[in-house]
Scaffold this motif. Structure first.
Motif, PDB file in Angstrom:
ATOM      1  N   ILE A  40      31.575  18.028 -28.916  1.00  0.00           N
ATOM      2  CA  ILE A  40      32.517  18.827 -28.141  1.00  0.00           C
ATOM      3  C   ILE A  40      33.665  17.944 -27.664  1.00  0.00           C
ATOM      4  N   SER A  41      34.874  18.399 -27.893  1.00  0.00           N
ATOM      5  CA  SER A  41      36.071  17.650 -27.522  1.00  0.00           C
ATOM      6  C   SER A  41      36.169  17.462 -26.015  1.00  0.00           C
ATOM      7  N   GLU A  42      36.855  16.372 -25.625  1.00  0.00           N
ATOM      8  CA  GLU A  42      37.096  16.103 -24.198  1.00  0.00           C
ATOM      9  C   GLU A  42      37.898  17.216 -23.544  1.00  0.00           C
ATOM     10  N   ASN A  43      38.713  17.926 -24.326  1.00  0.00           N
ATOM     11  CA  ASN A  43      39.562  18.983 -23.765  1.00  0.00           C
ATOM     12  C   ASN A  43      38.759  20.066 -23.071  1.00  0.00           C
ATOM     13  N   VAL A  44      37.544  20.323 -23.552  1.00  0.00           N
ATOM     14  CA  VAL A  44      36.726  21.409 -22.994  1.00  0.00           C
ATOM     15  C   VAL A  44      36.400  21.145 -21.531  1.00  0.00           C
ATOM     16  N   PHE A  45      36.148  19.884 -21.184  1.00  0.00           N
ATOM     17  CA  PHE A  45      35.772  19.560 -19.811  1.00  0.00           C
ATOM     18  C   PHE A  45      36.884  19.928 -18.828  1.00  0.00           C
ATOM     19  N   SER A  46      38.122  19.610 -19.184  1.00  0.00           N
ATOM     20  CA  SER A  46      39.239  19.936 -18.287  1.00  0.00           C
ATOM     21  C   SER A  46      39.489  21.439 -18.244  1.00  0.00           C
ATOM     22  N   LYS A  47      39.294  22.125 -19.361  1.00  0.00           N
ATOM     23  CA  LYS A  47      39.493  23.578 -19.396  1.00  0.00           C
ATOM     24  C   LYS A  47      38.509  24.321 -18.497  1.00  0.00           C
ATOM     25  N   LEU A  48      37.310  23.761 -18.337  1.00  0.00           N
ATOM     26  CA  LEU A  48      36.249  24.442 -17.589  1.00  0.00           C
ATOM     27  C   LEU A  48      36.093  23.920 -16.165  1.00  0.00           C
ATOM     28  N   ALA A  49      36.967  23.011 -15.764  1.00  0.00           N
ATOM     29  CA  ALA A  49      36.785  22.319 -14.481  1.00  0.00           C
ATOM     30  C   ALA A  49      36.627  23.261 -13.294  1.00  0.00           C
ATOM     31  N   ASP A  50      37.334  24.387 -13.296  1.00  0.00           N
ATOM     32  CA  ASP A  50      37.311  25.291 -12.134  1.00  0.00           C
ATOM     33  C   ASP A  50      36.270  26.398 -12.258  1.00  0.00           C
ATOM     34  N   LYS A  51      35.530  26.412 -13.351  1.00  0.00           N
ATOM     35  CA  LYS A  51      34.544  27.470 -13.560  1.00  0.00           C
ATOM     36  C   LYS A  51      33.289  27.208 -12.724  1.00  0.00           C
ATOM     37  N   GLU A  52      32.714  28.267 -12.190  1.00  0.00           N
ATOM     38  CA  GLU A  52      31.510  28.149 -11.352  1.00  0.00           C
ATOM     39  C   GLU A  52      30.304  27.751 -12.202  1.00  0.00           C
ATOM     40  N   ASP A  53      29.447  26.924 -11.640  1.00  0.00           N
ATOM     41  CA  ASP A  53      28.252  26.470 -12.350  1.00  0.00           C
ATOM     42  C   ASP A  53      27.182  27.556 -12.381  1.00  0.00           C
ATOM     43  N   GLY A  54      26.374  27.518 -13.461  1.00  0.00           N
ATOM     44  CA  GLY A  54      25.212  28.388 -13.541  1.00  0.00           C
ATOM     45  C   GLY A  54      24.031  27.800 -12.778  1.00  0.00           C
ATOM     46  N   LYS A  55      22.869  28.426 -12.937  1.00  0.00           N
ATOM     47  CA  LYS A  55      21.640  27.975 -12.284  1.00  0.00           C
ATOM     48  C   LYS A  55      20.905  26.997 -13.194  1.00  0.00           C
ATOM     49  N   LEU A  56      20.394  25.922 -12.605  1.00  0.00           N
ATOM     50  CA  LEU A  56      19.734  24.865 -13.373  1.00  0.00           C
ATOM     51  C   LEU A  56      18.215  24.988 -13.268  1.00  0.00           C
ATOM     52  N   ILE A  57      17.550  25.036 -14.420  1.00  0.00           N
ATOM     53  CA  ILE A  57      16.089  25.149 -14.497  1.00  0.00           C
ATOM     54  C   ILE A  57      15.547  23.890 -15.158  1.00  0.00           C
ATOM     55  N   LEU A  58      14.663  23.189 -14.474  1.00  0.00           N
ATOM     56  CA  LEU A  58      14.067  21.970 -15.007  1.00  0.00           C
ATOM     57  C   LEU A  58      12.666  22.251 -15.524  1.00  0.00           C
ATOM     58  N   VAL A  59      12.407  21.869 -16.768  1.00  0.00           N
ATOM     59  CA  VAL A  59      11.067  21.980 -17.351  1.00  0.00           C
ATOM     60  C   VAL A  59      10.404  20.610 -17.338  1.00  0.00           C
ATOM     61  N   THR A  60       9.223  20.531 -16.738  1.00  0.00           N
ATOM     62  CA  THR A  60       8.449  19.304 -16.701  1.00  0.00           C
ATOM     63  C   THR A  60       6.991  19.657 -17.001  1.00  0.00           C
ATOM     64  N   ALA A  61       6.065  18.730 -16.743  1.00  0.00           N
ATOM     65  CA  ALA A  61       4.687  18.980 -17.156  1.00  0.00           C
ATOM     66  C   ALA A  61       3.713  18.162 -16.324  1.00  0.00           C
ATOM     67  N   ILE A  62       2.428  18.430 -16.547  1.00  0.00           N
ATOM     68  CA  ILE A  62       1.377  17.569 -16.013  1.00  0.00           C
ATOM     69  C   ILE A  62       1.366  16.285 -16.836  1.00  0.00           C
ATOM     70  N   ASN A  63       0.511  15.330 -16.484  1.00  0.00           N
ATOM     71  CA  ASN A  63       0.435  14.097 -17.278  1.00  0.00           C
ATOM     72  C   ASN A  63       0.018  14.411 -18.705  1.00  0.00           C
ATOM     73  N   PRO A  64       0.709  13.842 -19.698  1.00  0.00           N
ATOM     74  CA  PRO A  64       0.399  14.152 -21.102  1.00  0.00           C
ATOM     75  C   PRO A  64      -0.990  13.673 -21.502  1.00  0.00           C
ATOM     76  N   THR A  65      -1.586  14.412 -22.428  1.00  0.00           N
ATOM     77  CA  THR A  65      -2.917  14.106 -22.951  1.00  0.00           C
ATOM     78  C   THR A  65      -2.889  14.228 -24.468  1.00  0.00           C
ATOM     79  N   PRO A  66      -3.946  13.788 -25.167  1.00  0.00           N
ATOM     80  CA  PRO A  66      -4.007  13.959 -26.627  1.00  0.00           C
ATOM     81  C   PRO A  66      -3.985  15.423 -27.053  1.00  0.00           C
ATOM     82  N   ALA A  67      -4.286  16.332 -26.114  1.00  0.00           N
ATOM     83  CA  ALA A  67      -4.288  17.767 -26.449  1.00  0.00           C
ATOM     84  C   ALA A  67      -2.881  18.314 -26.570  1.00  0.00           C
ATOM     85  N   GLY A  68      -1.901  17.631 -25.993  1.00  0.00           N
ATOM     86  CA  GLY A  68      -0.516  18.087 -26.076  1.00  0.00           C
ATOM     87  C   GLY A  68      -0.227  19.212 -25.096  1.00  0.00           C
TER      88      GLY A  68
END
Length: 559
Positions: A40-68
């Motif tokens: 994505i070109s650098e121009n996009v960042f300046s074009k969107l500078a004033d646009k409101e942000d969406g909601k951020l969802i973080l996906v994480t997990a328990i400690n990994p195991t061989p079961a996946g």
């Protein structure tokens, strides 16, 4: 049953210009790498500078195991499911490292019917970002050694050069090496070594830089060595920053691809979570937040590593505030934490499930310490029984946490709509209650106190033991003025503790810190615990043995 790569190869991909158009990105702002991926070109960042942000969802997990646990699969499937129920959602993930691809773990493009494509490209060379980071890292190393060779004006102590070479491959033989052998013309003899590229400070810098100017400044701030008087020497004094920035200018631009269901995905940056901070680039996440009403992103390994670093490092630097955490687990993995051997995990075992679910409970409690609501996603397997599923439902209900039983691997977005709806509902309720995200610790405390907070609050240790080497390293870092920055703990991913064999919720243990290294360009201090390595080795039977390419260029065995 089709393999992951067979499913990916049968995908009906759209041209990347069409995916971009759906986000409102003009074709002139795309830098295509073939038909199905683009920067994505650098121009996009300046074009969107004033646009409101969406909601951020973080996906994480328990400690990994061989079961996946299928964290990436759930991330991709959740983004698809959110779009399926009419929520404009963008996915933001890390780039895979070639080390795990050819080692033990395999690729990192999702699985089953929840993948990002073109899968082979993403898992292999992609758009060349890893190679650019490797080149920039090794250019700095070459210039340090050349400085020694050409008279050493900075009086660098060759015994105290901190910055190592790197390559994006598991190669234990390169952990500790000697360079400059063969006579005067071949350099100054000294000890050196290699990190894997995703553990390089250059990777961390790329993922935390806000723009090209910030990238260049951070590169200059890298502590590369100490001189003969014990004073710090930074990369800017070596004179490599301009050339390094030139190598990284295109790598700094986020990469756009798509899911199997033709939804947009930014795949950019790939620091390991057990060594580095484990999140995709800040630039890609921020761009996605401008383009979507919701953004699904992922932090590596369990929440004690990737998610904690996402909250305490990435969100702190980027001014981000997640609206919801999705915590991924499987019935099999919970039973494994309860002491069941991996060969017995398909059998119903309520006793082991009850014993092992304490791991899930601890991760839920840890995420609540950041004042963010949690939704549990149980990645369902065919062997999971109704009794086991009901037990998990009741357990989460007693904690006041929503739980969704997902079949994303087998059904794609259709298997994740319940999760998508519960995430949206949780965000809506949380917004109404004005819940406020907050990092776990204040950076205006000592390095040791920050480590102790993490050890007690996240790992649930009784305390921290600092070796003499760690005490010395921390004191030196603080003496040169770098005490008021976040800490990035390098720790085993398999346990809440620093001992990979302690499953569930370990008790009566202390975290042992054996060393500390300053990543002044990235802006954090790396704390080394246990036997964690910055250059992994290949297993006895590496995944590379199963990967092949025929005379027509068709790749097989990649997963």
């Amino acid at each position: 049953m089709l393999s992951d790569i067979e499913i990916a190869q049968k995908a009906e991909m759209k041209r990347i210009s069409e995916i971009a158009a759906g986000l409102g990105i003009d074709e002139e702002d795309l830098e295509p790498y073939g038909h199905y991926k683009a920067k994505i070109s650098e121009n996009v960042f300046s074009k969107l500078a004033d646009k409101e942000d969406g909601k951020l969802i973080l996906v994480t997990a328990i400690n990994p195991t061989p079961a996946g646990e299928g964290k990436t699969t759930v991330s991709v499937g959740l983004a698809d499911a959110m779009n399926r129920i009419g929520k404009k959602t963008v996915l933001a993930l890390r780039e895979p490292s070639l080390g795990p691809v050819f080692g033990m773990k395999g690729g990192a493009a999702g699985g089953g019917y929840a993948q990002v494509v073109p899968m082979e490209d993403i898992n292999l060379h992609f758009t060349g970002d890893m190679h650019a980071i490797t080149a920039a890292n090794n250019l700095l190393c070459a210039m340090i050694d050349n400085h020694l060779q050409q008279g050493n004006e900075l009086r660098i102590d060759q015994r105290r050069i901190l910055f190592k070479r790197c390559m994006d491959m598991n190669d234990r033989a390169l952990r500790n090496i000697l360079v400059g052998l063969g006579g005067k013309a071949n350099g100054v003899p000294r000890e050196d070594g290699f990190n894997i590229t995703v553990a390089s400070e250059i990777m961390a810098i790329l993922c935390l830089a806000s723009d090209l100017a910030d990238l260049k400044e951070r590169l200059g701030n890298i502590l590369v060595a100490y001189n003969l008087s014990g004073e710090p020497v930074f990369a800017r004094e070596i004179g490599a920053c301009g050339a390094m920035t030139a190598l990284l200018k295109d790598a700094l631009k986020p990469n756009l691809v798509q899911t199997l269901e033709n939804n947009p995905a930014f795949i950019h940056g790939g620091p390991f979570a057990n060594i580095a901070h484990g999140c995709n680039s800040l630039r890609a996440t921020k761009l996605a937040l401008k383009l979507g009403d919701y953004v699904v992103t992922e932090a590596g390994f369990g929440s004690d590593l990737g998610a904690e670093k996402f909250m305490d490092i990435k969100c702190r630097f980027g001014g981000l505030a997640p609206s919801c955490v999705v915590l991924v687990a499987t019935i099999k993995a919970l039973k494994y934490n309860g002491g069941v051997h991996k060969d017995e995990l398909s059998k119903e075992n309520m006793w082991a499930l009850e014993k092992g679910i304490v791991n899930l409970k601890t991760h839920i409690e840890n995420m609540h310490k950041f004042h963010v609501p949690v939704v549990v996603a149980i990645n369902r397997f065919a062997a999971d029984t109704e009794a086991e599923i009901e037990f998990v439902r009741q357990f989460c209900a007693e904690l006041g946490v929503e739980v969704s039983i997902c079949e994303i691997f087998a059904k794609g977005s259709a298997g994740g709509t319940d999760l998508a709806e519960k995430v949206c509902e949780t965000i809506s309720l949380c917004s109404a209650e004005d819940s406020e995200f907050k990092p776990l610790y204040d950076t205006q405390s000592t390095i040791k106190s920050k480590v102790e907070i993490l050890a007690k609050e996240i790992y649930r240790a009784d305390g921290v033991t600092f070796t003499a080497q760690a005490e010395k390293a921390i004191k030196e870092i603080e003496n040169i003025g770098f005490w008021d920055i976040p800490v990035c703990v390098a720790k085993t991913q398999y346990s809440l503790s620093d001992n990979p064999s302690l499953l569930g919720k370990p008790k009566n243990f202390r975290i042992t810190v054996r060393d500390a290294r300053l990543s002044s360009g990235a802006g954090f201090v790396v704390i080394y615990t246990g036997d964690i390595l910055t250059m992994p080795g290949l297993p006895k039977k590496p995944a590379a043995l199963n990967i092949d390419c025929d005379e027509n260029g068709n790749i097989t065995g990649l997963f």
